[in-house]
Design an enzyme around this catalytic site. Structure first.
Site, PDB file in Angstrom:
ATOM      1  CG  ASP A  11      -1.591   1.247   1.507  1.00 17.18           C
ATOM      2  OD1 ASP A  11      -2.309   1.692   0.606  1.00 17.18           O
ATOM      3  OD2 ASP A  11      -1.422   1.808   2.613  1.00 17.18           O
ATOM      4  CG  ASP A  13      -1.353   7.486   0.150  1.00  9.82           C
ATOM      5  OD1 ASP A  13      -0.220   7.905  -0.164  1.00  9.82           O
ATOM      6  OD2 ASP A  13      -2.348   7.591  -0.581  1.00  9.82           O
ATOM      7  CG  ASP A  19      -2.837   8.733   4.688  1.00  6.40           C
ATOM      8  OD1 ASP A  19      -2.850   9.223   3.538  1.00  6.40           O
ATOM      9  OD2 ASP A  19      -3.848   8.278   5.238  1.00  6.40           O
TER      10      ASP A  19
HETATM   11 MG    MG Z   1      -2.909   3.078   3.552  1.00  6.64          MG
END
Ligand code: MG
Ligand code: ZN
Length: 171
Positions: A11, A13, A19
């Site tokens: 993933d 972010d 993020d």
């Molecule tokens: Mg994430």
């Protein structure tokens, strides 16, 4: 890990980089602690790496595809090249087959890398990443952050404190 692992999909972010919601600014890209070393270690061991990322900011009209590409390019400047990038640009209401927790991004990444989902690990920071992995037949590692919900952490089959620890579990 009880399987031979050939690829690791991250993933973006909250997992590879901090993020920043709907970030379209490459200058705001900041790797998570230990990210570069952990990913270099995977690559040094011959594992393929990829990114699977929901970017609904595009579907919401908050981000352009060009901004997302610019941010992704900055991620590669900081963390090195990934073998594949699979992005879901859709709005959550679109009902697409790629937005995690659907498995579409994982399937597409595995196909691009030429590996089977059974030999792939998905590393993420929320349950949608874990469920996308499960729906694809892949293994997951959850790295909780301050925003990960406690019940999601509790349900996760595998958790790691950070990227370094996650890579240690995989290798
Ligand atoms: Mg994430
Ligand atoms: Zn999608």
């Amino acid at each position: 890990m009880d399987r031979t692992i050939e690829a690791v999909l991250f993933d973006r972010d909250g997992t590879l980089v901090r993020d920043v919601p709907y970030n379209g600014d490459p200058a705001r890209v900041e790797p998570m602690p230990g990210a570069r070393e952990a990913i270099m270690d995977l690559r040094a061991h011959g594992l393929r790496t990829g990114v699977v990322s929901n970017q609904s900011g595009i579907g919401r009209g908050l981000l352009t595809e060009g901004q997302v590409r610019a941010v992704n390019a900055r991620v590669e400047e900081l963390l090195g090249r990934f073998g594949t990038w699979q992005i879901c640009p859709h709005h959550p209401d679109d009902g697409c087959a790629c937005r995690k927790p659907a498995p579409g991004l994982v399937f597409a990444a595995c196909e691009a890398l030429g590996v089977s989902p059974e030999r792939t690990v998905v590393v993420g920071d929320i349950e949608a990443d874990v469920v996308a992995a499960r729906n694809a037949g892949a293994t997951s590692v959850l790295i909780p952050t301050e925003v990960t919900r406690p019940d999601e952490v509790e349900r996760a089959p595998r958790t790691a404190a950070d990227l370094r620890a996650a890579v240690g579990m995989i290798l």
